[in-house]
Write a protein that holds these residues in place. Structure first.
Motif, PDB file in Angstrom:
ATOM      1  N   TRP A  75      55.682   0.713  -2.498  1.00 45.81           N
ATOM      2  CA  TRP A  75      57.100   0.990  -2.719  1.00 45.81           C
ATOM      3  C   TRP A  75      57.973   0.402  -1.625  1.00 45.81           C
ATOM      4  CZ3 TRP A  75      57.018   2.094  -7.467  1.00 45.81           C
ATOM      5  CH2 TRP A  75      55.939   2.792  -8.011  1.00 45.81           C
ATOM      6  N   ARG A 114      61.895   1.519  -5.236  1.00 44.12           N
ATOM      7  CA  ARG A 114      61.186   2.217  -6.309  1.00 44.12           C
ATOM      8  C   ARG A 114      61.672   1.796  -7.698  1.00 44.12           C
ATOM      9  NH1 ARG A 114      57.660   6.198  -5.221  1.00 44.12           N
ATOM     10  NH2 ARG A 114      57.404   6.716  -3.021  1.00 44.12           N
ATOM     11  N   ALA A 158      53.402   4.590 -10.762  1.00 41.74           N
ATOM     12  CA  ALA A 158      54.602   5.393 -11.012  1.00 41.74           C
ATOM     13  C   ALA A 158      54.331   6.518 -12.005  1.00 41.74           C
ATOM     14  CB  ALA A 158      55.732   4.506 -11.523  1.00 41.74           C
TER      15      ALA A 158
END
Length: 246
Positions: A123, A137, A75
């Motif tokens: 994800w 997410r 991320a």
């Protein structure tokens, strides 16, 4: 390298169907671990031993801890110039397909649309019992549960020992078999079936190209091989195309 790169540019100007395969080397330039060598250990566990259905069955909490750590790590990563150059290549070539072995979602984040994530995505999550699947997410609980049936969710990736998602391999084989140019980028060419894609392309008359940091077992079998960072080579490749097509 310059001569090889110029010849690849000429090929891309002339050919209409291009298939690109990317591997961990592309994402490594964004800071994503390749999970080989020193990167292959996590809390004293070999990561390949955790990315298995039997590991999830016996110790799901450990596997989810590992995957939640990976999700947090990825991320923070951003697409690099190689990802963006492939978006530009897609824009310029009408018949184009990007097949990636990577599960980090960086190609999609960069803007790639004609994209096949053959090993799934970090994800995505799917239920271990019912057909529920979705993109997720947001941060997940340590042991996320299915909102439909209450059973445990699992990462939406293909683990070692598992088949590819139904239909994915068929589409990949079909598109590679129709390609005029096949380009392998940032992959060690050691994981099947992707390691054999170049041979499938050659058998159907395509020109094969390797772009990788260092030689692979397939280097000597490729028509062209350009070695160096994908984030440096690919922008140069697409810049040349912009100049020639303008």
């Amino acid at each position: 390298m310059f001569g090889e790169l110029e010849m690849v540019k000429a090929l891309l100007d002339e050919r209409k169907r291009v298939v690109v395969l990317t591997g961990a080397g592309v994402s490594a330039e964004s800071g994503v671990p390749t999970f080989r060598g020193q990167d292959g250990l996590w809390k004293s566990f070999h990561t390949q031993d955790l990315a298995r259905p039997d590991a999830f069955e016996s110790r799901p909490e450990l596997v989810w801890e590992f995957y939640n750590w990976r999700r947090q790590l990825v991320a923070e990563c951003e697409p690099n110039p190689a990802h963006h150059a492939l978006v530009e290549l897609e824009r310029q070539i009408p018949n184009f397909l990007l097949i990636t072995q990577n599960v980090d979602g960086l190609h999609a984040k960069a803007g790639s649309k004609k994209l096949m994530e053959m090993h799934g995505s970090l994800w995505q999550v799917r239920c271990t019992k019912c057909t529920h699947a979705r993109e997720a997410r947001e941060p997940l609980p340590d042991m996320p549960e299915c909102p439909v049936c209450g059973h445990l969710l699992r990462p939406g990736v293909v683990w070692f020992g598992e088949p590819l998602v139904a239909g994915v391999l068929k589409v990949a084989i079909d598109q590679i078999g129709r390609s005029d140019v096949f380009i392998s980028i940032g992959t060690s060419n050691q994981v099947q079936p992707a390691a054999s894609f170049y041979q499938l392309a050659k058998d159907h008359g395509a020109v094969t190209v390797e772009i990788n940091l260092e030689p692979t077992p397939n280097t000597g079998l490729m028509d062209f091989a350009v070695h160096g960072k994908a984030g440096e080579i690919l922008p140069e490749l697409t810049t040349g195309l912009r100049e020639s097509l303008s």
